[in-house]
Structures are given as structure tokens and as C-alpha cells.
Write an enzyme that holds these catalytic residues in place. Structure first.
Site, short mmCIF file in Angstrom:
data_model
loop_
_atom_site.label_atom_id
_atom_site.label_comp_id
_atom_site.label_asym_id
_atom_site.label_seq_id
_atom_site.Cartn_x
_atom_site.Cartn_y
_atom_site.Cartn_z
N GLU A 1 -76.81 -56.41 -80.78
CA GLU A 1 -75.90 -57.31 -81.48
C GLU A 1 -76.68 -58.57 -81.83
O GLU A 1 -77.16 -59.28 -80.94
CB GLU A 1 -74.72 -57.65 -80.57
N ASP B 1 -76.02 -57.05 -76.07
CA ASP B 1 -75.24 -58.14 -76.65
C ASP B 1 -76.12 -59.35 -76.94
O ASP B 1 -77.01 -59.67 -76.17
CB ASP B 1 -74.13 -58.56 -75.70
#
Length: 95
Positions: free
Chosen positions: A80, A38
């Protein structure tokens, strides 16, 4: 940056990076097939300079992570990266 209950790691600290790589290798040695990371574009942040995404050491840390963990393994890694433009995406993945 996201929650008081979620640690905000100092990627500039070499010991922190080494611990993360050790943890990643621990999982890799147990046969996981990859990682989803992330907001990976934040690991080079310089909060004192109000620079959060795409910091000056971002790709240095990614290259180091690749060399010390999954770079020689046949796994899938997804990052991400909200800040990635089509041009900058090539820095993450290559042609």
C-alpha cells in the site's frame, strides 16, 4: 503515527530491519504465499525532518528487503503506497 498502541518502527536501525526480515523469512519457510504491506512508502521516513512518505532510504530498504526475504521466491507481494504517482509506481514494480 497511527495509534499509540501500534509500534512505529525505526527502519533506519539495521537491527530492526534484520528482525523484520527474520520474521518474514519465518513465515515464508512455513509456506505463506506473500505479504500485504501497509503504508510501505513510510518505511524511509525522517520524522525529525517532517518527511513521512517517500523518504530518501525508502527504495534502499525495499531492495534490501527483496534481497533478504522474498526476492528469490514465487510469491505475491502487495504494498500500500498512497504517495505513489504513475511514474513513481515504476520504482516499486518495474515495467
Amino acid at each position: 503515527m497511527f495509534s499509540r498502541r501500534q509500534p512505529d518502527l525505526n527502519w533506519d536501525n539495521e537491527k530492526v530491519r534484520a528482525e523484520i526480515y527474520d520474521m518474514m523469512n519465518w513465515w515464508l519457510e512455513r509456506g505463506i504465499a506473500g505479504f500485504r504491506m501497509d503504508v510501505i512508502d513510510y518505511i524511509g521516513k525522517q520524522v525529525d525532518q517532517e518527511l513521512v512518505k517517500d523518504g530518501p532510504h525508502l527504495h534502499d530498504y525495499l531492495r534490501e528487503m527483496n534481497a533478504k526475504t522474498f526476492g528469490s521466491r514465487d510469491i505475491l507481494t502487495v504494498g500500500e503506497a498512497w504517495s505513489a504517482t504513475p511514474g513513481a509506481a515504476l520504482l516499486y514494480s518495474g515495467a
